[in-house]
Design an enzyme around this catalytic site. Structure first.
Site, PDB file in Angstrom:
ATOM      1  N   ALA A  70       1.037  -1.427  -0.042  1.00  0.00           N
ATOM      2  CA  ALA A  70       0.181  -0.222  -0.420  1.00  0.00           C
ATOM      3  C   ALA A  70       0.705   1.131  -0.325  1.00  0.00           C
ATOM      4  O   ALA A  70       1.535   1.080   0.628  1.00  0.00           O
ATOM      5  CB  ALA A  70      -0.455   0.259   0.898  1.00  0.00           C
ATOM      6  N   THR A 113      11.726   0.239  -4.581  1.00  0.00           N
ATOM      7  CA  THR A 113      11.115   0.967  -5.602  1.00  0.00           C
ATOM      8  C   THR A 113      13.375   1.339  -6.182  1.00  0.00           C
ATOM      9  O   THR A 113      14.239   1.483  -5.443  1.00  0.00           O
ATOM     10  CB  THR A 113      10.675   2.189  -5.925  1.00  0.00           C
ATOM     11  OG1 THR A 113      11.190   2.392  -7.011  1.00  0.00           O
ATOM     12  CG2 THR A 113      11.799   3.136  -4.873  1.00  0.00           C
ATOM     13  N   TYR A 137       8.191  10.707  -4.422  1.00  0.00           N
ATOM     14  CA  TYR A 137       8.444   9.221  -4.222  1.00  0.00           C
ATOM     15  C   TYR A 137       9.491   7.798  -3.694  1.00  0.00           C
ATOM     16  O   TYR A 137       9.374   7.753  -2.615  1.00  0.00           O
ATOM     17  CB  TYR A 137       7.364   8.765  -5.359  1.00  0.00           C
ATOM     18  CG  TYR A 137       7.316   6.897  -5.608  1.00  0.00           C
ATOM     19  CD1 TYR A 137       6.633   6.182  -4.906  1.00  0.00           C
ATOM     20  CD2 TYR A 137       8.535   6.805  -6.766  1.00  0.00           C
ATOM     21  CE1 TYR A 137       6.557   5.295  -5.027  1.00  0.00           C
ATOM     22  CE2 TYR A 137       8.568   5.685  -7.038  1.00  0.00           C
ATOM     23  CZ  TYR A 137       7.692   4.345  -5.952  1.00  0.00           C
ATOM     24  OH  TYR A 137       7.658   3.563  -6.261  1.00  0.00           O
ATOM     25  N   LEU A 184       4.351   3.259 -18.716  1.00  0.00           N
ATOM     26  CA  LEU A 184       5.067   3.395 -20.416  1.00  0.00           C
ATOM     27  C   LEU A 184       4.348   2.777 -21.188  1.00  0.00           C
ATOM     28  O   LEU A 184       3.896   2.871 -22.460  1.00  0.00           O
ATOM     29  CB  LEU A 184       6.474   3.242 -20.785  1.00  0.00           C
ATOM     30  CG  LEU A 184       6.963   3.310 -21.844  1.00  0.00           C
ATOM     31  CD1 LEU A 184       7.854   4.795 -22.613  1.00  0.00           C
ATOM     32  CD2 LEU A 184       8.239   3.167 -22.171  1.00  0.00           C
ATOM     33  N   ARG A 215      15.475   1.194 -20.035  1.00  0.00           N
ATOM     34  CA  ARG A 215      14.735   1.128 -18.666  1.00  0.00           C
ATOM     35  C   ARG A 215      14.762  -0.666 -18.614  1.00  0.00           C
ATOM     36  O   ARG A 215      14.747  -1.391 -19.399  1.00  0.00           O
ATOM     37  CB  ARG A 215      13.594   1.590 -18.351  1.00  0.00           C
ATOM     38  CG  ARG A 215      13.034   3.225 -18.922  1.00  0.00           C
ATOM     39  CD  ARG A 215      13.514   4.029 -17.219  1.00  0.00           C
ATOM     40  NE  ARG A 215      13.555   4.944 -16.985  1.00  0.00           N
ATOM     41  CZ  ARG A 215      14.551   5.976 -17.423  1.00  0.00           C
ATOM     42  NH1 ARG A 215      15.746   5.681 -17.674  1.00  0.00           N
ATOM     43  NH2 ARG A 215      14.632   7.246 -17.168  1.00  0.00           N
ATOM     44  N   ARG A 275      12.777  14.647 -19.994  1.00  0.00           N
ATOM     45  CA  ARG A 275      12.113  15.804 -18.355  1.00  0.00           C
ATOM     46  C   ARG A 275      13.111  16.113 -17.598  1.00  0.00           C
ATOM     47  O   ARG A 275      14.235  14.931 -17.290  1.00  0.00           O
ATOM     48  CB  ARG A 275      10.691  14.743 -18.357  1.00  0.00           C
ATOM     49  CG  ARG A 275       9.579  14.832 -19.666  1.00  0.00           C
ATOM     50  CD  ARG A 275       8.492  13.898 -18.877  1.00  0.00           C
ATOM     51  NE  ARG A 275       9.429  12.415 -18.753  1.00  0.00           N
ATOM     52  CZ  ARG A 275       8.804  11.089 -18.332  1.00  0.00           C
ATOM     53  NH1 ARG A 275       7.155  11.324 -18.673  1.00  0.00           N
ATOM     54  NH2 ARG A 275       9.377   9.794 -18.728  1.00  0.00           N
ATOM     55  N   GLY A 277      14.931  15.123 -14.560  1.00  0.00           N
ATOM     56  CA  GLY A 277      15.039  14.726 -13.565  1.00  0.00           C
ATOM     57  C   GLY A 277      14.942  12.729 -14.005  1.00  0.00           C
ATOM     58  O   GLY A 277      15.118  12.237 -13.826  1.00  0.00           O
ATOM     59  N   ASP A 278      15.413  12.519 -15.391  1.00  0.00           N
ATOM     60  CA  ASP A 278      14.655  11.763 -16.377  1.00  0.00           C
ATOM     61  C   ASP A 278      16.181  10.227 -16.211  1.00  0.00           C
ATOM     62  O   ASP A 278      16.720  11.671 -16.722  1.00  0.00           O
ATOM     63  CB  ASP A 278      14.076  11.304 -17.332  1.00  0.00           C
ATOM     64  CG  ASP A 278      13.025  11.033 -16.872  1.00  0.00           C
ATOM     65  OD1 ASP A 278      12.013  10.778 -16.343  1.00  0.00           O
ATOM     66  OD2 ASP A 278      11.845  11.105 -18.392  1.00  0.00           O
TER      67      ASP A 278
END
Length: 317
Positions: A70, A113, A137, A184, A215, A275, A277-278
């Site tokens: 969660a 993550t 996040y 994506l 990725r 973008r 921060g990518d």
């Protein structure tokens, strides 16, 4: 085992609940259904429609372990609402840990993550790679991973953090149903299905073979199987961390080309500015999970991941 799965009606959580039930475990789900779905919870699992903040109403001493999915997960939203992300992802986890401690539940599997790692270019990221979260996040997940070793040391918890890279694919009727969709593969599938006019490539000048960022995509069934194995790896007083990824990177253009191949539909693209921060790339080294957990992927191929996602996508239209 008797298990509580928080967020078990969501995308990855529900796939794991299915795997746990199939493995013979007794499973209860805690989910407020803000982003999850009742029909994701399989027969044989009990659903408590409650927020994470109400964990104390469900957690009791009969549970052997908690699998904690969660969380709020949208990177863009986290930048706009960092307070919400620290409240749900950090404070909510602290509330859950309080309930576990009060009821002597000593085993936790945490949904972490790989996005918390510093950008390492095309080099695979290991569990000891530098941490440098670029958004609230990722920071919220990193904070929990920082908390857990101390909780284990002080209170005898056995915790395992599983750092996912890019969860993808579908498992039958379980697939991505985010609103709005920011991931994506389902966004590219929307273009193939005619729901979007085009797909934006944010930057084509990265130092990668085709200029687009890279990725690591992992099938949700493979993520689910790792959680079943992680339950046995949890040891009292220890915090263990495992990366879960393909170990192979795929560029954005490779994903688009694979969607064209799988669907047989055109996917118009347009290049847009990068973008902020990518990262250039984000690719996992998952050797530790293979060695210590005995984890093996059943669906590592990008085409198979996309084919399952496309089958789910078509079933929803």
């Amino acid at each position: 085992m008797k298990l509580l799965v928080t967020g078990g009606a969501g995308y990855i959580g529900s796939a794991t609940v299915v795997a746990l039930v199939a493995a013979g475990h007794e499973v209860e789900v805690l989910d407020d259904l803000s982003t999850g779905f009742v029909d994701n919870v399989p027969e044989g699992a009990v659903l408590h429609e409650l927020p994470l903040s109400a964990a104390a109403q469900v957690v009791d001493s009969t549970f052997d372990a908690v699998l904690h999915f969660a969380a709020k997960i949208s990177v863009g939203e986290s930048v706009r609402k960092p307070d919400l992300y620290f409240d749900v992802n950090v404070r909510g986890t602290m509330t859950l840990l309080d309930s576990m401690r009060a009821n002597d539940v000593k085993r936790l599997i945490f949904s972490s993550t790989g996005s918390m790692y510093a950008d390492a270019g095309l080099e695979p990221l290991a569990e000891d790679s530098p941490i440098d979260p670029q958004n609230p996040y990722a920071a919220s997940k990193s904070i929990v991973d920082t908390m857990l070793p101390w909780e284990c040391q002080a209170h005898g918890l056995g915790a395992v953090s599983l750092r996912y890279f890019n969860a993808a694919g579908a498992s039958g009727h379980l697939g991505e149903r985010h609103t709005p969709e920011t991931h994506l593969i389902p966004m590219v599938l929307d273009v193939a299905a005619g729901k979007r006019a085009e797909f934006l490539l944010f930057g084509d000048d990265y130092p990668t073979p085709d200029g687009t960022s890279v990725r690591d995509y992992i099938h949700i069934e493979d993520l689910a199987s790792a959680h079943v194995l992680a339950l046995e790896a949890a040891e009292p007083g220890k915090h263990k961390v495992y990366n879960l990824g393909n170990g192979r990177g795929f560029s954005i253009r490779e994903v688009v080309d694979a969607v064209r191949e799988v669907t047989g539909h055109p996917v118009p693209t347009r290049v847009a500015p990068r973008r902020e921060g990518d990262p250039v790339a984000s690719v996992a080294s998952a050797e530790k999970a293979r060695t210590e957990l005995g984890w093996r992927q059943a669906k590592p191929e990008l085409r198979d991941i996309i084919a399952d996602a496309w089958a789910f996508h078509r079933s929803r239209t």
